[in-house]
Each structure stands twice: as structure tokens, then as C-alpha cells.
Design a protein around this motif. Structure first.
Motif, mmCIF file in Angstrom:
data_model
loop_
_atom_site.group_PDB
_atom_site.id
_atom_site.type_symbol
_atom_site.label_atom_id
_atom_site.label_comp_id
_atom_site.label_asym_id
_atom_site.label_seq_id
_atom_site.Cartn_x
_atom_site.Cartn_y
_atom_site.Cartn_z
ATOM 1 N N ARG A 23 0.849 -1.189 0.000
ATOM 2 C CA ARG A 23 0.000 0.000 0.000
ATOM 3 C C ARG A 23 0.890 1.246 0.000
ATOM 4 N N CYS A 24 0.499 2.255 -0.743
ATOM 5 C CA CYS A 24 1.400 3.400 -0.868
ATOM 6 C C CYS A 24 0.636 4.699 -1.145
ATOM 7 N N HIS A 25 1.363 5.794 -0.987
ATOM 8 C CA HIS A 25 0.840 7.120 -1.268
ATOM 9 C C HIS A 25 1.011 7.447 -2.750
ATOM 10 N N HIS B 169 -0.132 13.029 0.316
ATOM 11 C CA HIS B 169 -0.864 12.309 1.356
ATOM 12 C C HIS B 169 -2.348 12.666 1.240
ATOM 13 N N VAL C 80 -5.234 5.541 0.338
ATOM 14 C CA VAL C 80 -3.940 5.057 -0.146
ATOM 15 C C VAL C 80 -4.202 4.153 -1.342
ATOM 16 N N THR D 52 5.705 3.985 1.190
ATOM 17 C CA THR D 52 4.892 2.893 1.730
ATOM 18 C C THR D 52 4.670 3.009 3.240
ATOM 19 N N VAL E 230 2.412 3.622 5.535
ATOM 20 C CA VAL E 230 0.948 3.727 5.553
ATOM 21 C C VAL E 230 0.422 3.143 6.859
ATOM 22 N N TYR F 115 -3.008 2.006 8.822
ATOM 23 C CA TYR F 115 -4.410 1.687 8.611
ATOM 24 C C TYR F 115 -5.269 2.138 9.793
ATOM 25 N N MET G 157 -9.785 4.392 6.621
ATOM 26 C CA MET G 157 -8.872 4.307 5.494
ATOM 27 C C MET G 157 -9.517 3.567 4.323
ATOM 28 N N VAL H 298 -8.548 1.866 0.637
ATOM 29 C CA VAL H 298 -7.507 1.420 -0.277
ATOM 30 C C VAL H 298 -8.093 1.390 -1.679
#
Length: 455
Positions: free
Chosen positions: A121-123, A186, A191, A299, A301, A303, A307, A309
Motif C-alpha cells: 500500500r502506498c501514497h 498524502h 492510499v 509505503t 501507511v 491503517y 482508510m 484502499v
């Protein structure tokens, strides 16, 4: 012959000793002694786990042994001056431990990279660059400001979330000859599933922007957005690092307005660093250098219940059902589960030659623009350079509105290129439009059902 005591000590002892002391002093100046990482029990952080590997996969395997997912993988350019360009070593450590040692390193020894793991998971992030030599009249600051405003519009249109410059960490490594910036965005409570989904979103908004962000290279025009930084297990340069052999260090830009007060910036480094943690022990304050470091990690991140995804599909149309987008089919010459079989077969004929057997690996449908993108494997021939790319693949964009398709590729130098359009045969177009109408109808029904459930 008698020897005076002063001559004895000066010639036989002090001179060699002074040379050894100076040599040792210079050694410590180049490589100063560092403190050792030893978190106290009250912090509940992962203990020392620093490991070095010469193969990336071995480092990834070691990190995956951690059941809590606290171990991360970083890379460093081989410090050996005789090492071939691009050779790297790989480090496995927690965010906490890596940051602890990273801050103590000499600036000219920092050539480090974050490994953006596949499926992590990433920005949202961007690598923006252009040659000052080839673009002497281009104002980089104005271009960056214009691009950020454009990204804000696209994020709001795609995710129904308003963002501003306080959500963007702006890092700069511009040199005399090259403009270079990293933007890490961000988005509140959002994400991406992985960096390849980020890349798909970036390519889509770049496609929509036309030539608004084009810059000149030595032989062509291209976008100043590098779309080649979204590959699997990507090495992305860290804050405070420079490339080996280069002097430009990646620093926070003087006009960066990122809000560093957010309590979640550091929290992903340890599962125990949760928002509003009630503890009898007050945690040590974090300096601004640490906050920038943690905020710069793609990455990093954390939760929480709110959040979301987002996948490639929802990045295209987050308010619609993901059933409208088809992606990730097996890499075979025919994909029986494809919802655009005739269109896919037509594209396959374009990439199949006597010398090269290309085929469709996956395809993605963009409902808003009625574009279907087919990723190609087995054939990397790019019309822009007149030969096969060594590593970057190609893809075909089928525009069902304009009734044609064209070839593009993932190489950063070919970002603004598209081949001459190829007309889609009428029977193939008719079949594809029927499928699109069916998908639109299904989506509308699903929206109505959702509205009814929410009433």
C-alpha cells in the motif's frame, strides 16, 4: 657516538606515532563512531534487526518473515568505487532502526533508496524532471505550481476529496543542469493498493493533460512527469540522499507547505505507534528531520477504520462499480474471459509479426473517456525509437470515441509519444460499443440499487 634523548624520541618514536595518530584521526573523520540502536522497553518498538544482503529477493524474503510487517527493505549504491554502476546492496530493518542510523551518516555517504515493494500500500507520488540546458526559458517553479493545481483537480474529481499544498511533501534535488523534484501526496484517508495502481492513475491524468506539461529533450518533446517510477519493487531515492557520483541531495524545498503536525506520519514505523496512544510514559519528541523522513516514505501507511484502499479501477472511477473495469488477465495469447474479445484479437494482430509473437497481458477499461488500454508482452517494439526497448514494455490505447488506436510505451523518454492512429475495423468497433453500453447499464443499475439501500 652518543644520541641525545630528545633526538631519540623525536626521530624514532614521535614522528611515526604522530603519523599513525593523524591517519587514525582522518579515518574517524571519514567514518565517525556511531551510537548503537537500542530502544527501551517502554517504546515497545522492534529490537535491532539490521541485515545486509547482496540480492534483493533475499532481502525481501527476510522482511516477509516478520509476521507484523514491521521490517522494510532499503537499498544503497555499492560504496566500492570500483563497483559497476547500478550495483546495490540491500538492507532489512524497521523504519525506527533505519532512521536511527541514517541520521548519523555523513551526507556524502548517503546514497540510499526505499524499495517500494510489489503490492505494498502506498501514497500517490511523482518524479518530475527536465533538462535546464534544453529548456532554458522554462520556469520550473511555475510549472510545478501549475501541475500541483492540476493534480488537486484530478484527485477531487476521482476521489471526491479536496487536497491542497499542505498535503504535498515537496522534495528538491535540482542541480545546475537539471530540474528535479519529488512530490509525495498524502490524500486524507486514501492510499493506493500498490505503486502500479499509482502509475496507472498518473498515466491517465498525464494523458488527459495533453501537452500542458511537455518539455524538450535533445530530440523530442516529452512530459516532465517520469512515468517509469511505478514498476514492481522500485528503488526510490530517500530524503537526504544523493545519487552516487552526484552532489545534488534530495532536500525539502524551501516553499514546501506540508503539514508535519499530523499524528499518523510516524505511526506506521511501529504497530504500537497508534493515534492517541494512552501511555504512562511520554514519548520522546521527534525532530523535523525525522518527520520529513517518515513523511517521505512512499509505503509508510497506517491503517485505521476510515482508510480506503483504492485500486487501479477505483482510481479511474471511484464512484462506480469496479465491475466496469477489467484488469489483470493471464498472460496468454487469448483471454477467454475478456469482455472485449474482438478488440483484443484486433490488437493482437498488430503486435504479432513473423519475428515477434506479442500478445495481450491485461487490459483496462476507462469508462469516462471510453478508452481501453491493452498491455503487451512478448513485443517491445516502439515506433518512437524504431526498435525494441531493452526493458520497458509497450501498450495500445483504443479510443472508442475517435474509432482508432495507437501505440505508447512505458519508457520515460517516450512519455509524450503516440504512434500514428490505426483505424479500428467497423465490426470490431460495433461489438466493443455494444459491450460498453451494457457495462454502462449495469453500472447505472448498481448505482440505483446502492441509492435505494442508503435511503
Amino acid at each position: 657516538m652518543s644520541l641525545r634523548k630528545g633526538d631519540f624520541y623525536r626521530k624514532q618514536h614521535f614522528t611515526p606515532l604522530r603519523g599513525r595518530v593523524e591517519k587514525r584521526e582522518n579515518c574517524y573523520r571519514r567514518n565517525p563512531l556511531i551510537n548503537r540502536y537500542s530502544p527501551n522497553l517502554s517504546s515497545l518498538c522492534l529490537g535491532p534487526a539490521w541485515d545486509m544482503f547482496f540480492r534483493q529477493q533475499e532481502a525481501l524474503d527476510r522482511a516477509h518473515e516478520d509476521p507484523n510487517g514491521e521490517l522494510k527493505v532499503f537499498s544503497v549504491e555499492d560504496p566500492d568505487p570500483n563497483a559497476p554502476p547500478g550495483r546495490r546492496q540491500f538492507i532489512v530493518a524497521s523504519y525506527e532502526e533505519f532512521c536511527f542510523y541514517y541520521k548519523q551518516m555523513r551526507p556524502d555517504n548517503r546514497h540510499y533508496y526505499e524499495i517500494i515493494e510489489e503490492n505494498a500500500r502506498c501514497h500517490l507520488y511523482f518524479d518530475l524532471e527536465f533538462s535546464k540546458v534544453e529548456n532554458p526559458d522554462l520556469n520550473g517553479e511555475e510549472l510545478i505550481a501549475k501541475f500541483q493545481d492540476y493534480v488537486f483537480e484530478k484527485v477531487e474529481a476521482s476521489f471526491d476529496v479536496k487536497i491542497s499544498r499542505k498535503h504535498v511533501l515537496d522534495l528538491d534535488s535540482t542541480s545546475v543542469s537539471k530540474f528535479s523534484r519529488h512530490l509525495i501526496v498524502h490524500i486524507p484517508n486514501i492510499v493506493f493498493r500498490c505503486n502500479q495502481d499509482v502509475g496507472a492513475f498518473v498515466k491517465k491524468i498525464c494523458c488527459d493533460s495533453g501537452d500542458a506539461f511537455s518539455v524538450r529533450t535533445s530530440d523530442r518533446s516529452t512530459s516532465f512527469v517520469d512515468t517509469g517510477v511505478y514498476t514492481r519493487n522500485r528503488n526510490f531515492r530517500l530524503y537526504l540522499s544523493s545519487k552516487k557520483g552526484k552532489s545534488a541531495i534530495l532536500m525539502k524545498h524551501k516553499c514546501c507547505k506540508f503539514d508535519f503536525s499530523h499524528h499518523d506520519i510516524r505511526s506506521a514505523c511501529c504497530v504500537h505507534h497508534v493515534p492517541n496512544l494512552k501511555s504512562a510514559v511520554n514519548p520522546a519528541p521527534i525532530d523535523i528531520c525525522e518527520r520529513i523522513f517518515y513523511a517521505s516514505l512512499i509505503t509508510n501507511v497506517k491503517y485505521h477504520d476510515d482508510m480506503k484502499v483504492v485500486t487501479f479501477e477505483s482510481a479511474v472511477t471511484p464512484k462506480k462499480s469496479s465491475s466496469r473495469v477489467i484488469a489483470g488477465y493471464p498472460g496468454t495469447k487469448t483471454c477467454p474471459e475478456s469482455q472485449f474479445p474482438m478488440l483484443q484479437n484486433f490488437v493482437t494482430t498488430l503486435v504479432n509479426t513473423d519475428e515477434t509473437q506479442g500478445h495481450v497481458n491485461k487490459h483496462i477499461y476507462f469508462p469516462d473517456s471510453r478508452h481501453v488500454i491493452f498491455e503487451i508482452t512478448g513485443n517491445r517494439f516502439c515506433g518512437n525509437i524504431g526498435r525494441h526497448h531493452k526493458s520497458n514494455g509497450i501498450y495500445y490505447v483504443c479510443d472508442l470515441t475517435e474509432k482508432h488506436c495507437y501505440q505508447k510505451c512505458h519508457d520515460p523518454d517516450c512519455t509524450g509519444y503516440r504512434s500514428a492512429p490505426v483505424v479500428i475495423p467497423s465490426d470490431v468497433l460495433a461489438s466493443s460499443l455494444e459491450i460498453v453500453d451494457d457495462l454502462d447499464l449495469v453500472s447505472e443499475v448498481e448505482d440505483l440499487e446502492k441509492q435505494h439501500r442508503d435511503m
